[in-house]
Write a protein that holds these residues in place. Structure first.
Motif, PDB file in Angstrom:
ATOM      1  N   GLU A 386      49.987  62.986  75.840  1.00 43.37           N
ATOM      2  CA  GLU A 386      49.181  63.583  74.772  1.00 43.37           C
ATOM      3  C   GLU A 386      49.068  65.096  74.881  1.00 43.37           C
ATOM      4  N   ALA A 387      48.942  65.615  76.114  1.00 49.43           N
ATOM      5  CA  ALA A 387      48.728  67.050  76.270  1.00 49.43           C
ATOM      6  C   ALA A 387      49.228  67.501  77.640  1.00 49.43           C
ATOM      7  N   ARG A 389      48.391  70.805  80.106  1.00 48.55           N
ATOM      8  CA  ARG A 389      47.445  71.911  80.221  1.00 48.55           C
ATOM      9  C   ARG A 389      47.671  72.663  81.525  1.00 48.55           C
ATOM     10  N   LEU A 409      55.988  66.472  75.997  1.00 45.69           N
ATOM     11  CA  LEU A 409      54.954  65.924  75.121  1.00 45.69           C
ATOM     12  C   LEU A 409      55.523  64.854  74.194  1.00 45.69           C
ATOM     13  N   VAL A 456      47.154  62.898  79.877  1.00 46.26           N
ATOM     14  CA  VAL A 456      46.959  64.337  79.831  1.00 46.26           C
ATOM     15  C   VAL A 456      47.341  64.871  81.208  1.00 46.26           C
ATOM     16  N   THR A 458      47.553  67.973  83.688  1.00 47.40           N
ATOM     17  CA  THR A 458      46.974  69.302  83.934  1.00 47.40           C
ATOM     18  C   THR A 458      47.553  69.854  85.228  1.00 47.40           C
TER      19      THR A 458
END
Length: 1006
Positions: A386-387, A389, A409, A456, A458
């Motif tokens: 989804e993301a 970061r 992504l 996600v 990170t």
């Protein structure tokens, strides 16, 4: 020869060690496996070697080596100027080589009598190495290696006789290995060592089965002996055992027993089947070919713990690539001991597991027998990435960091890319970027969260403190830094300290030295922290320049048919008395391959560069086979007539015309033999000329051609190409064609990088059409055309990739003249130009969006009361010109009747055919936008096409008939170019033609 270390030149007063070489005492006390004298062909070395204090079988002793060199100097007297000791490390010790200077070195090897084998393979069998000093042992080793190779190929009676040809003036020894191969053996009996009786019977049946014969993998008695067939057969048998459950089976050819009286060789295969292993995969479906690709047992035939673990990781990564990022693969391995005890070991692997996989277990004290391997796959939910970061990043922005992340992504048609390995690669890339800017203590930690089920990712970044260079020192150089680094170095006072920047400086400095004749230049960097400043570093560059080497002479060996002038032309970068550079050596070797007449070439100094300032350069070539003949026979059965399968018809030189589905002609069947012959002769005239003949003769089609290419016409930069061709074609029931052509073209590059070229051509052709079933398709005057054409073309192409350009230009300007004064039956002149421009833009966040533009303009005009033949008119429309029209559907059209049988009205219908024009104007503009977030390798295109084909030249005509097409398309990148789907809509639709057209093809439109 293996790793050769030059230890120095021993003078009567002691060692004069060459700078940068390894000290002799590093090998002190190691066993000496052999002692040889090198560099002197014709010298009886046995008495000298027997008299040396240092002997084979003893431990290396520096004192004995010194005494040996002194003895050689005394015995040889003025015949040697020095003795160099070469130490060649081997597995069981070291081999000593005493090189007597001046020394002779091997030049080129020739193999008359064995020309059917690849030259490079013969060099490999003879253990050939460049810059090798002459030794009698090397000659004996080459003979032994060649005989062994020929026996492996089935020539068990092969004899090899070496002949030494010494070039005394230049210290080069060329070897000719005269070979008498004798008859090639045939396979005899086949046995399987290590297999049980039942296994041997099964393997023998498999090896002689119908499927083995069909796949060309069988080995049967009486077949010609072939090592390749043996290797293929062994792999086939091993695969067969794998399929029977013997996942660790190993099958290899063991050798051959030759029987000279029958000229047959009995074959033995070494079979180690191992235990039968039960393999199962549960929890998810895998196609057999997918399973074979993921599990190493099938490709490696190995059931070691490491292979089991690799299969587990491969399965986890495979399902992660399908969007199952949390897939868990559980592996159960069941083994039994000799005592019959059963043990089951279970492990798990997940694509999202960031820990390092555990090492395979150590071998058990008691031998274990593998019984079963069971993989269970728990796919879990399918999620998206989804993301992505970043936190903690100050020095670099997200735009700088994101391209280095291997995790991708989600997109429109993709769940994204995610796995533990991709995470590790991403962390490595990010840390390397920071370290390249002086952040030596950077830490990047990935964190995976699952809000709402999706992933996600990170990357938590702790940049740390940036290190800087407080001082830079350069030592050992005679060349000033401003000379070897005119634009400055990457490292300097106040710059960030980085190994990446040091590596760039190293490459720049050594590139200068190597390109100016310092072939032994060496670079070493050291760094020390500045006292009292923990994040400041003092850097020192240590440079060992070595001698600057100049070319003494350029010597050519191996030339047979090739003109010496051609080799001098191809190696013109090598100039006597000029610095000898690595670039010149590489360029010369590359240029030798460019004409395609040599299958092997080597360019380099006669002997290794040590302390000399002058070096002879040897240009060694081996000419490829000059003649090739390909032929074939067949029998053709052709049903000519009936419905036209493609629904279209293309006459020679004319655009494709569509036919209605109701168009049917009378049916006729033709049969007869056919023959096809192609002959090519290379290096004709000794100057890389190519002559080829080709021909085909069948019942309905006969054609032939002769081509001649001279790449160095009269030793100029012009390339000459001659083409003569003719064809009689009656395959199509709608027409019969007779075509003849003769043409000559001159091509010359106008700049060094060959991006700008000039073409001058003359061609004479005759085209005749007869038995035309649709008479109105071609006007009477255009059915027999004779053209005599003079043309000139200027072409400039600076595109980075002609198949899919991202930047650069294409400029083409062509002028043609046909006149009855030269034998044509028409008089007209023609001009066709194109200018295309490509530029990479940063658009919509994509740094590789391409803006492509093309303008094509064509004009032609008849004179002296003549006309422009239909085959020479301009046509347009289709996927590469105007995408709002079907192929050749733009411009003037006419309606004609098309009758399969003129006597039957029901077979007649009206069709539209293009008639072409005397003016052409096409403007194309296209934005090519990649969309990796949607689908890797996928892109979209937005385009505009404007223009048309016009009856005659005139602004009023062009303005009234100019058309506009807008559209979009999809591009999918492949290794051979993009697959293209375009949807074009014509804003000036022509009645009877759909305004929207679809094109699917390979390659960009322009």
């Amino acid at each position: 020869m293996g790793l050769l270390m030059l230890l120095g030149t021993l003078l009567p007063t002691g060692w004069a060690q060459t700078p940068g070489t390894t000290p002799l005492d590093l090998f002190q006390g190691r066993p000496v496996t052999a002692v040889e004298l090198a560099g002197r062909p014709g010298l009886d070395t046995a008495p000298l070697i027997a008299a040396l204090p240092q002997q084979a079988g003893e431990l290396l002793d520096e004192g004995k080596i010194t005494a040996s060199v002194t003895l050689l100097r005394q015995r040889m007297g003025a015949k040697v100027t020095s003795v160099v000791v070469n130490v060649i490390p081997e597995v069981s010790g070291v081999r000593l080589q005493f090189l007597l200077r001046p020394a002779d070195f091997f030049g080129i090897y020739q193999f008359p009598g064995a020309l059917q084998f690849p030259y490079t393979r013969l060099l490999e069998a003879a253990h050939y190495a460049t810059q090798t000093p002459y030794t009698a042992d090397a000659v004996s080793s080459a003979v032994s290696g060649l005989q062994n190779y020929f026996q492996q190929e089935g020539y068990f009676q092969a004899r090899v006789e070496p002949e030494e040809r010494v070039d005394d003036g230049h210290g080069v020894v060329n070897l000719t290995f005269a070979t008498a191969l004798g008859p090639r053996a045939r396979f005899g009996a086949v046995r399987f060592d290590g297999a049980t009786g039942a296994q041997a019977a099964d393997l023998l049946a498999t090896l002689s089965s119908f499927w083995a014969r069909l796949r060309r993998k069988s080995v049967t008695s009486g077949r010609l002996y072939s090592r390749q067939r043996l290797q293929v057969a062994a792999a086939y048998l091993q695969s067969h055992l794998n399929g029977e459950g013997y996942l660790g089976a190993q099958v290899s050819p063991r050798g051959a027993t030759y029987h000279p009286e029958s000229n047959r060789a009995d074959i033995a295969f070494d079979v180690q089947a191992g235990p039968k292993v039960d393999l199962s995969i549960t929890g998810a479906h895998l196609w057999p070919w997918t399973r074979h690709g993921l599990l190493p047992f099938y490709s490696e035939s190995n059931v070691a713990p490491a292979a089991v673990q690799d299969g587990q990781q491969n399965l986890a990564s495979y399902f992660a690539s399908k969007g199952y990022f949390n897939a868990v693969v559980t592996t159960k391995v069941t083994t039994t001991t000799v005592g019959g005890e059963t043990e089951t070991r279970q492990t798990q692997a997940s694509a999202a597991d960031l820990t390092v996989p555990p090492a395979p277990p150590a071998p058990a004290a008691e031998p274990l027998q593998l019984k079963s391997i069971a993989y269970h796959i728990d796919k879990g939910p399918r999620n998206d990435v989804e993301a992505i970061r970043f936190t903690g990043n100050q020095f670099y922005s997200r735009a700088d960091l994101l391209p280095l992340v291997q995790v991708k992504l989600e997109g429109l048609l993709s769940h994204g890319d995610f796995s533990a390995e991709l995470l590790r690669q991403s962390v490595s890339n990010l840390e390397a970027l920071y370290k390249g800017s002086g952040y030596s203590n950077v830490q990047v930690t990935p964190e995976i969260t699952h809000p709402g089920g999706n992933l996600v990712v990170t990357f938590k970044i702790k940049e740390g403190t940036q290190d800087f260079v407080s001082a830079l020192k350069i030592e050992g150089n005679a060349v000033a830094p401003g000379v070897f680094a005119p634009q400055g170095l990457m490292i300097g006072n106040g710059t960030p300290f980085s190994q990446t920047l040091i590596s760039e400086d190293r490459a720049q400095i050594l590139a200068y030295y190597l390109s100016h004749g310092y072939l032994n230049a060496n670079f070493r960097a050291t760094a020390a922290p500045t006292p009292g400043h923990p994040h400041q570093v003092e850097v020192t560059y240590h440079i060992q320049e070595g001698p600057q080497v100049h070319t003494a002479a350029v010597l050519t060996y191996g030339r047979q048919q090739t003109n010496a002038r051609l080799i001098r032309l191809l190696t013109s970068d090598l100039k006597p008395k000029e610095p000898l550079t690595e670039n010149d050596l590489l360029q010369a070797a590359s240029q030798l391959y460019s004409p395609g007449i040599f299958d092997w070439a080597d360019v380099g100094p006669r002997r290794p560069i040590a302390d000399q300032t002058q070096a002879d350069v040897l240009v060694k070539v081996h000419e490829a086979a000059r003649n090739s003949l390909v032929w074939g026979f067949g029998f053709d059965l052709t049903n000519r007539g009936g419905s036209i399968p493609s629904g279209t018809i293309a006459l020679p030189g004319l655009p494709v015309v569509g036919l209605p589905s109701s168009f049917v002609t009378s049916q006729a069947t033709f049969f007869g033999p056919s023959v096809n012959v192609e002959y090519t002769r290379l290096n004709e005239g000794g100057k890389a000329g190519t002559l080829s003949f080709g021909g085909f003769a069948g019942r309905l089609d006969q054609h032939g051609s002769v081509t001649w290419t001279d790449p160095y016409l009269f030793w100029t930069k012009f390339t000459g190409n001659l083409l003569i061709s003719g064809e009689h074609d009656s395959q199509n029931p709608v027409f019969t064609a007779q075509i003849g052509q003769i043409g000559y073209q001159l091509e010359r590059p106008l700049n060094l990088d060959r991006t700008t070229n000039l073409f001058l051509r003359y061609s004479y052709s005759q085209t005749g059409l007869s038995q035309l079933l649709i008479p109105d398709l071609v006007p009477e005057r255009d059915r027999h055309i004779r053209l005599s054409t003079l043309s000139a073309t200027f072409l400039r192409d600076t595109r980075d990739n002609p198949l899919d350009a991202h930047k650069g230009m294409l400029q083409s300007y062509e002028v043609d003249l046909n006149t009855t004064a030269l034998g044509s039956n028409v008089d007209f002149a023609k001009v066709l130009t194109q200018t295309a421009y490509y530029k990479t833009l940063h658009l919509l966040g994509q740094p590789s969006t391409v803006w492509a533009n093309s303008l094509r303009l064509g004009l032609e005009r008849a004179f002296a009361g003549s006309f422009i033949p239909l085959s020479q008119a301009f046509f347009s429309g289709g996927g590469s010109t105007l995408r709002g029209f079907p192929l050749d559907g733009a411009g003037p059209q006419k309606t004609i009747p098309a009758c399969g049988n003129p006597n039957v009205p029901s077979t007649c219908s009206l069709i539209q055919v293009p008639v072409g024009g005397s003016a052409l104007l096409i403007f194309n503009s296209e934005l090519r936008i990649p969309t990796p977030e949607v689908w890797k390798n996928l892109g979209i295109a937005l385009f505009y096409d404007g223009g048309n084909v016009f009856n005659h030249v005139g602004l009023n005509t062009i303005g009234a008939s100019y058309t506009n097409t807008i559209g979009f398309g999809l591009r999918y990148q492949t290794a051979v170019g993009p697959i293209r789907i375009d949807f074009g809509h014509n804003l000036n639709a022509v009645p009877g033609i759909s305004a929207t057209q679809i094109f699917i093809t390979l390659g960009q439109a322009f």
